[in-house]
Design an enzyme around this catalytic site. Structure first.
Site, mmCIF file in Angstrom:
data_model
loop_
_atom_site.group_PDB
_atom_site.id
_atom_site.type_symbol
_atom_site.label_atom_id
_atom_site.label_comp_id
_atom_site.label_asym_id
_atom_site.label_seq_id
_atom_site.Cartn_x
_atom_site.Cartn_y
_atom_site.Cartn_z
ATOM 1 C CE LYS A 49 11.468 72.860 92.064
ATOM 2 N NZ LYS A 49 12.730 73.610 92.165
ATOM 3 C CB SER B 209 9.079 72.367 88.473
ATOM 4 O OG SER B 209 8.605 71.236 87.756
ATOM 5 C CB ILE C 153 15.366 69.701 81.848
ATOM 6 C CG1 ILE C 153 14.311 70.832 81.801
ATOM 7 C CG2 ILE C 153 16.726 70.183 81.366
ATOM 8 C CD1 ILE C 153 14.015 71.424 80.452
ATOM 9 N N GLY D 90 23.319 75.407 93.935
ATOM 10 C CA GLY D 90 23.239 74.060 93.341
ATOM 11 C C GLY D 90 23.844 74.014 91.960
ATOM 12 C CE1 TYR E 254 11.439 69.233 92.257
ATOM 13 C CE2 TYR E 254 9.647 69.116 90.665
ATOM 14 C CZ TYR E 254 10.958 69.438 90.977
ATOM 15 O OH TYR E 254 11.783 69.993 90.019
ATOM 16 C CB SER E 255 3.700 69.749 92.647
ATOM 17 O OG SER E 255 2.963 69.010 93.570
ATOM 18 C CG ASN F 29 19.654 75.406 89.810
ATOM 19 O OD1 ASN F 29 18.868 75.084 88.918
ATOM 20 N ND2 ASN F 29 20.656 74.609 90.204
ATOM 21 N NE ARG G 8 23.694 66.607 90.389
ATOM 22 C CZ ARG G 8 23.416 65.571 91.157
ATOM 23 N NH1 ARG G 8 24.371 64.732 91.492
ATOM 24 N NH2 ARG G 8 22.193 65.359 91.593
ATOM 25 C CG ASN H 147 22.669 72.419 103.398
ATOM 26 O OD1 ASN H 147 21.592 72.724 102.897
ATOM 27 N ND2 ASN H 147 22.900 71.249 103.940
HETATM 28 P P1 NAD Z 1 20.532 68.106 89.880
HETATM 29 O O1 NAD Z 1 20.202 67.119 90.939
HETATM 30 O O2 NAD Z 1 21.435 67.699 88.768
HETATM 31 O O3 NAD Z 1 21.116 69.455 90.523
HETATM 32 C C1 NAD Z 1 20.669 69.967 91.750
HETATM 33 C C2 NAD Z 1 21.857 70.595 92.471
HETATM 34 O O4 NAD Z 1 21.391 71.128 93.712
HETATM 35 C C3 NAD Z 1 22.962 69.558 92.790
HETATM 36 O O5 NAD Z 1 24.218 70.056 92.423
HETATM 37 C C4 NAD Z 1 22.823 69.382 94.288
HETATM 38 O O6 NAD Z 1 24.045 69.029 94.954
HETATM 39 C C5 NAD Z 1 22.349 70.767 94.718
HETATM 40 N N1 NAD Z 1 21.734 70.728 96.045
HETATM 41 C C6 NAD Z 1 20.880 69.806 96.548
HETATM 42 N N2 NAD Z 1 20.597 70.066 97.829
HETATM 43 C C7 NAD Z 1 21.277 71.207 98.152
HETATM 44 C C8 NAD Z 1 21.382 71.995 99.343
HETATM 45 N N3 NAD Z 1 20.726 71.636 100.462
HETATM 46 N N4 NAD Z 1 22.152 73.100 99.312
HETATM 47 C C9 NAD Z 1 22.828 73.457 98.199
HETATM 48 N N5 NAD Z 1 22.772 72.742 97.048
HETATM 49 C C10 NAD Z 1 22.001 71.634 97.026
HETATM 50 O O7 NAD Z 1 19.104 68.561 89.297
HETATM 51 P P2 NAD Z 1 18.757 69.549 88.073
HETATM 52 O O8 NAD Z 1 17.885 68.793 87.150
HETATM 53 O O9 NAD Z 1 19.949 70.247 87.546
HETATM 54 O O10 NAD Z 1 17.788 70.579 88.851
HETATM 55 C C11 NAD Z 1 18.118 71.927 89.098
HETATM 56 C C12 NAD Z 1 16.830 72.672 89.438
HETATM 57 O O11 NAD Z 1 15.923 72.611 88.338
HETATM 58 C C13 NAD Z 1 16.080 72.085 90.648
HETATM 59 O O12 NAD Z 1 15.539 73.133 91.428
HETATM 60 C C14 NAD Z 1 14.974 71.302 89.995
HETATM 61 O O13 NAD Z 1 13.866 71.149 90.849
HETATM 62 C C15 NAD Z 1 14.666 72.161 88.790
HETATM 63 N N6 NAD Z 1 13.974 71.456 87.713
HETATM 64 C C16 NAD Z 1 14.546 70.411 87.056
HETATM 65 C C17 NAD Z 1 13.833 69.769 86.045
HETATM 66 C C18 NAD Z 1 14.400 68.602 85.282
HETATM 67 O O14 NAD Z 1 13.673 68.039 84.451
HETATM 68 N N7 NAD Z 1 15.645 68.238 85.456
HETATM 69 C C19 NAD Z 1 12.555 70.206 85.712
HETATM 70 C C20 NAD Z 1 12.002 71.281 86.398
HETATM 71 C C21 NAD Z 1 12.726 71.902 87.391
#
Ligand code: NAD
Length: 249
Positions: free
Chosen positions: A160, A143, A189, A13, A156-157, A91, A16, A64
């Site tokens: 995680k 998370s 974040i 992932g 989601y929780s 991630n 981005r 995927n």
């Molecule tokens: P985001 O949506 O910007 O990035 C997630 C990435 O995962 C995307 O590029 C998406 O295309 C990819 N993805 C989704 N489904 C997929 C699949 N089936 N196979 C491969 N790739 C896939 O979100 P983010 O904020 O960058 O989150 C990244 C990680 O951090 C996640 O696991 C999220 O749960 C965790 N997280 C984020 C936050 C926050 O506040 N943003 C907080 C805690 C945890």
């Protein structure tokens, strides 16, 4: 300074958001990088951008995490190009928020499938190589809500919290092969995942953050860098919180 020259890192992932920031941080330290995502355009662009900016080898593989064959193909492509895997960052993740009363089974299943089973599929694809090498660092993106829960995020929780449990169990199995397994638990974040929250929801969340600001993807990437490096060589099975003090364990 942390030096990851000669190391190979796979970040799921990573087209981005936080994943991309992690990829940049590890590349900055000298690691060669495999970007993998279902987003092909973003993934390819990120791989090119990082190669140019940090003068490291990169590879984009469309994959995927819910599909175990796709994960095996990712591992095969990694081994063909680099011949090793030192750092795996699970991630990839999504949210499908809603109150429990109205939560659809499909939204529960999808979140578990990507966030939890996805990490299982990807880790299985690389695990044998890491254990044979007798070195490796696996980092699961958990998370804060996996630790404290959150109304509207039962799916989601659960995913995680499951990741944190998986981290601990695998850390116990993998330790004898010198493979370390840890989790990072970010709080709020700035990213596309949290951009969708209303200003009111963001303000309410900020009231629970002693540092009074949202974190950045780079804050999370710094924690991943530490857990990827030899500076954390005596650390396994842990969950490192990056949450501005939101919860304190
Ligand atoms: P985001 O949506 O910007 O990035 C997630 C990435 O995962 C995307 O590029 C998406 O295309 C990819 N993805 C989704 N489904 C997929 C699949 N089936 N196979 C491969 N790739 C896939 O979100 P983010 O904020 O960058 O989150 C990244 C990680 O951090 C996640 O696991 C999220 O749960 C965790 N997280 C984020 C936050 C926050 O506040 N943003 C907080 C805690 C945890």
């Amino acid at each position: 300074m942390i030096n990851l020259k000669g190391k190979v890192a796979v970040i799921t992932g990573s087209g981005r958001g936080i994943g991309k920031s992690v990829a940049e941080k590890l590349a900055e330290a000298g690691a060669d990088i495999i970007i993998t995502d279902i987003l092909v355009e973003a993934g390819e662009a990120t791989a090119k951008e990082i190669a140019k900016k940090y003068n490291v080898e990169t590879l984009f593989v469309e994959s995927n995490v819910t599909n175990s064959e796709s994960c095996v193909a990712l591992a095969k492509a990694t081994m063909e190009k680099f011949g090793r895997i030192d750092i795996l960052v699970n991630n990839a993740g999504i949210t499908r928020d809603g109150l429990f009363m109205r939560m659809k089974e499909i939204d529960f299943d999808l979140v578990i499938d990507i966030n939890l089973k996805g990490a299982f599929n990807t880790t299985q694809a690389f695990y044998r190589t890491m254990t044979k090498q007798r070195t490796g660092s696996i980092i699961n993106m958990a998370s804060v809500v996996g630790l404290m829960g959150n109304a509207g995020q039962v799916n989601y929780s659960a995913s995680k919290a499951g990741l944190i449990g998986m981290t601990k169990s695998l850390a116990r199995e993998a330790a004898k092969r010198n493979v370390r397994v840890n989790a990072v638990a970010p709080g709020y974040i700035q990213s596309e995942m949290t951009d969708v929250l209303s200003p009111e929801a963001k303000e309410m969340m900020m009231r629970n953050v002693p540092l009074e600001i949202m974190g950045t993807p780079e804050d999370v990437a710094n924690a991943v860098l530490f857990l990827s490096s030899d500076l954390s060589s005596y650390i396994t099975g842990q969950t490192l919180s990056v949450n501005g003090g939101m919860i304190m364990q």
